[in-house]
Design an enzyme around this catalytic site. Structure first.
Site, PDB file in Angstrom:
ATOM      1  N   GLY A 292       0.831  41.040  81.442  1.00 11.91           N
ATOM      2  CA  GLY A 292       1.157  40.106  80.375  1.00 11.91           C
ATOM      3  C   GLY A 292       2.554  39.523  80.515  1.00 11.91           C
ATOM      4  O   GLY A 292       3.066  39.368  81.620  1.00 11.91           O
ATOM      5  N   SER A 293       3.167  39.266  79.357  1.00 12.68           N
ATOM      6  CA  SER A 293       4.387  38.450  79.335  1.00 12.68           C
ATOM      7  C   SER A 293       5.558  39.020  80.111  1.00 12.68           C
ATOM      8  O   SER A 293       6.508  38.289  80.381  1.00 12.68           O
ATOM      9  CB  SER A 293       4.818  38.222  77.891  1.00 12.68           C
ATOM     10  OG  SER A 293       3.772  37.614  77.192  1.00 12.68           O
ATOM     11  N   VAL A 294       5.562  40.316  80.448  1.00 11.21           N
ATOM     12  CA  VAL A 294       6.698  40.794  81.242  1.00 11.21           C
ATOM     13  C   VAL A 294       6.744  40.059  82.584  1.00 11.21           C
ATOM     14  O   VAL A 294       7.792  39.976  83.213  1.00 11.21           O
ATOM     15  CB  VAL A 294       6.666  42.319  81.482  1.00 11.21           C
ATOM     16  CG1 VAL A 294       6.802  43.090  80.197  1.00 11.21           C
ATOM     17  CG2 VAL A 294       5.436  42.744  82.233  1.00 11.21           C
TER      18      VAL A 294
END
Lengths: 572, 119
Positions: A292-294
């Site tokens: 995801g956003s990491v």
């Protein structure tokens, strides 16, 4: 007349004995025959006597099967220590019961006696084994000292004990996934135990050098205290957010040493049956997930590294992106033009895609390969999963990958890549064994410039200090934490479902000169109270904050208060 | 003469045999003593291993934390706070204690007081 001869002294007999008369056998021949007989008797008795002496001096020779059994079970292993010398695994002597059926006099008596002392022994099995004519059979492994005394007191012939090395893990599940476990014959099954076997121990044992002698202990890079803190925080978070799994990693950014790594649910290495259960697998290196956003961290670094995007640039994130019939929008939409730092701290999918498109799809693929996200990361642990890549790295794939969907990597890979971005731009392969900074320098490869690394540190820190930053709950006063949240929706039956998430927080501290990367992942967390969101900033970031608060003093990171209110200066 | 010499030789042989027997006995005894000591050393080594394992089990952070949680009413322990960590340079200067002028005797005191008097 003859009587008088009898009464004479026996000493005189020979003198008075008449000589052999002629015609009979000559006296010389008789003499030689007597000598021959005497010599042959003497020889016979000498041989018998010599053999007796030999037998008397010989030790009792155990049977071949017994020797090989003793060799297998006594196989000792080196102790495993943590970086401070705390014992993680050690050998303890136990006794195992065996029988040599050929020497047993009365099988029924033996079976009765054993069944009385060891009620859980299968009677029929014992009977069958003892009646076989085998040279050696196991009856029961790893008896308690009490049972040993009782069996010993039975005084059965042909029944004996072998002392056996049993592996003992004082920490139990605390470091289970790193240390690993062994089978009943003391051979490594998982973790570092297996690594040691593969590297040198099994060869040593095959050659018979490792049978029963103390070995130099093996030191790991892990810090047991930090490992406990990480695991404890994961356990608490699993309870608080009713999650199904959690991962925590603490990695030294300058040496690549794994200081702590925990994956829940885990197993107690002392209980062998648990080690190979699927749900207790090591998720940190053995499982791949859409992070995801990491991943926006890596996309941003890629964009800055390409030179096509400067940190002062702005991108229009007011409208969703449409590509190949899909619409990609923002989770916390701001619907306006966002600068690069704003894209990062508000975690804008649209902005990240635009940054990626500006620098190019090939560039993205090349950069992700450079920081090791597309190939299997080799660690010392036997469990290393290969990343799942899209079948074709086309425009749609590149767009989703830029915010961490459509590509699955291990949490360890993510932490290692992040360490490279914050430590000045050097990718250092991770290790579970101690390593100095000089050794790490020789192993490292430069992946981004010093300048990009500095900007990434700034963005990480900004995401925690800014009021609107998604990682503001990760702040620990004095330790200058920086990080990036990731809230990935999970796939069920081929579709993303919005209420099942895998949250992560990728962080480093202290941000002015990072020493450790801390990554937490929590699977399917529920809100702490109904009504609160269950995004990464609400759980994974808090986990990181707790881990850093408790472990930083142990890791020797000095807190600083002078200029902690301001993010690190970056010239742009 | 030859007969006496023979007697002497026989005596020597007997004495020699006795000495050799004695030495052999002593050697056997020493050997068994050595192996006994070796066995004891092994047992001690084993005991040390066992005790180290036990020490390590008792010192597990997990167990200590559990104990602290259970007995904290009595122990009154609290987690370390970041502001409690300081370097040596940050410590305030040591307070200066001044000796009174004119020797060790206090300037004044209370009747019957044995404790040191505030100077």
């Amino acid at each position: 007349m003859t009587m008088t001869v009898e009464t004479q002294s026996f000493l005189q007999v020979r003198r008075s004995r008449p000589r052999a008369s002629a015609g009979s056998i000559s006296s010389g021949a008789v003499k030689s025959r007597v000598y021959i007989v005497m010599m042959s008797f003497l020889l016979g008795f000498t041989v018998i006597g010599g053999r007796l002496a030999m037998l008397a001096q010989m030790d009792e020779q155990p049977s071949q099967a017994l020797i090989s059994a003793q060799d297998t079970v006594a196989a000792s292993r080196p102790d495993l220590l943590d970086r401070n010398g705390e014992i993680l695994a050690t050998d303890i002597k136990t006794s195992s019961l065996y029988a040599e059926p050929r020497r047993i006099l009365d099988v029924d008596e033996a079976v009765d006696g054993l069944a009385r002392v060891l009620p859980d022994l299968d009677r029929k099995m014992v009977q069958r084994r003892l009646e076989s004519r085998a040279g050696f059979v196991w009856l029961k492994r790893e008896l308690t000292p009490d049972q040993v005394t009782k069996v010993h007191n039975l005084g059965l012939p042909g029944i004996g004990f072998l002392s056996e090395n049993r592996r003992f893990y004082p920490g139990g599940p605390t470091a289970g996934h790193i240390v690993g476990s062994v089978n009943i014959d003391n051979q490594g099954l998982t973790g570092i135990e297996r690594h040691i076997d593969q590297q040198w121990l099994s060869d040593l044992q095959k050659l018979g050098f490792a049978s029963d002698r103390p070995m130099e202990p093996v030191k790991l890079a892990m810090d047991l205290r930090v490992q406990h803190v990480v695991r404890d925080e994961l356990v608490k978070a699993m309870e608080r957010y009713q999650a199904i799994a959690a991962v925590g990693i603490v990695l030294d950014v300058k040496t690549g040493e794994v200081v702590a790594m925990s994956s829940l649910p885990d197993y107690d290495p002392n209980d062998r049956s648990q080690a190979l259960e699927q749900k207790r697998m090591n998720r940190a290196t053995g499982g791949v997930y859409e992070m995801g956003s990491v991943f926006k961290t890596f996309t941003t670094a890629m964009a800055l590294d390409s030179g096509a995007v400067k940190i002062t640039d702005s991108f229009d994130a007011s409208r969703p992106v449409r590509a190949h019939g899909r619409t990609i929008s923002d989770f916390h939409g701001k619907h306006r033009i966002l600068s690069v730092p704003e894209i990062f701290i508000y975690s804008s999918n649209v902005g990240t895609i635009k940054m990626m498109l500006t620098s190019g799809i090939e560039r993205e693929q090349e950069f992700f390969t450079r920081i090791g996200l597309t190939t299997r990361l080799k660690t010392e642990l036997p469990e290393n999963a290969a990343p799942l890549l899209p079948p074709k790295w086309n425009e749609l794939a590149a767009m989703t990958i830029s915010f961490g969907h459509g590509i699955s990597v291990t949490p360890m890979q993510t932490a290692v890549a992040a360490a490279a971005l914050v430590n000045g731009g050097t990718l250092i392969p991770p290790t579970f064994f101690p390593r100095t900074r000089e050794q790490a320098k020789a192993l490292g490869t430069r992946v981004v410039s010093e300048d990009v690394s500095r900007k990434m540190r700034y963005l990480f820190r900004l995401n925690v200090t800014d009021r609107g930053g998604s990682g503001k709950r990760a702040e620990v006063p004095g330790y200058v934490v920086g990080g990036k949240t990731g809230t990935a929706e999970k796939i069920e039956n081929g579709r993303y479902v919005s209420n099942k998430r895998r949250n992560s927080f990728l962080s480093a501290f202290p941000m002015d000169d990072p020493r450790y990367v801390v990554l937490t992942v929590i699977d399917e967390p529920k809100p702490e109270r109904p009504g609160l969101p269950a995004t990464a900033g609400m759980n994974a970031a808090i986990m990181v904050s707790n881990i850093i608060r408790r472990s930083a003093p142990m890791l020797g990171v000095m807190p600083q208060f002078q200029d902690s209110e301001k993010p690190i200066e970056v010239s742009y | 003469m030859g007969r006496y010499l023979n007697f002497v030789f026989i005596l020597l042989v007997v004495a020699g045999a006795a000495a050799v027997y004695d030495m052999k006995l002593a050697a056997t005894k020493s050997a068994s003593h050595v192996s006994e000591l070796q066995r004891e050393i092994d047992a001690e080594h084993e005991a040390i291993r066992l005790l180290r394992a036990e020490w390590s089990t008792l010192n597990q952070p997990d167990r200590l934390q559990h104990l602290v949680d259970r007995y904290n009413e009595y122990l009154q322990l609290q987690p370390l706070e970041v502001k409690q960590i300081v370097t040596l340079d940050e410590l305030p200067p040591r307070p200066v204690t001044l000796e009174p002028i004119g020797g060790k005797e206090p300037m004044s005191g209370y009747a019957g007081a044995t404790a040191a008097v505030i100077r």
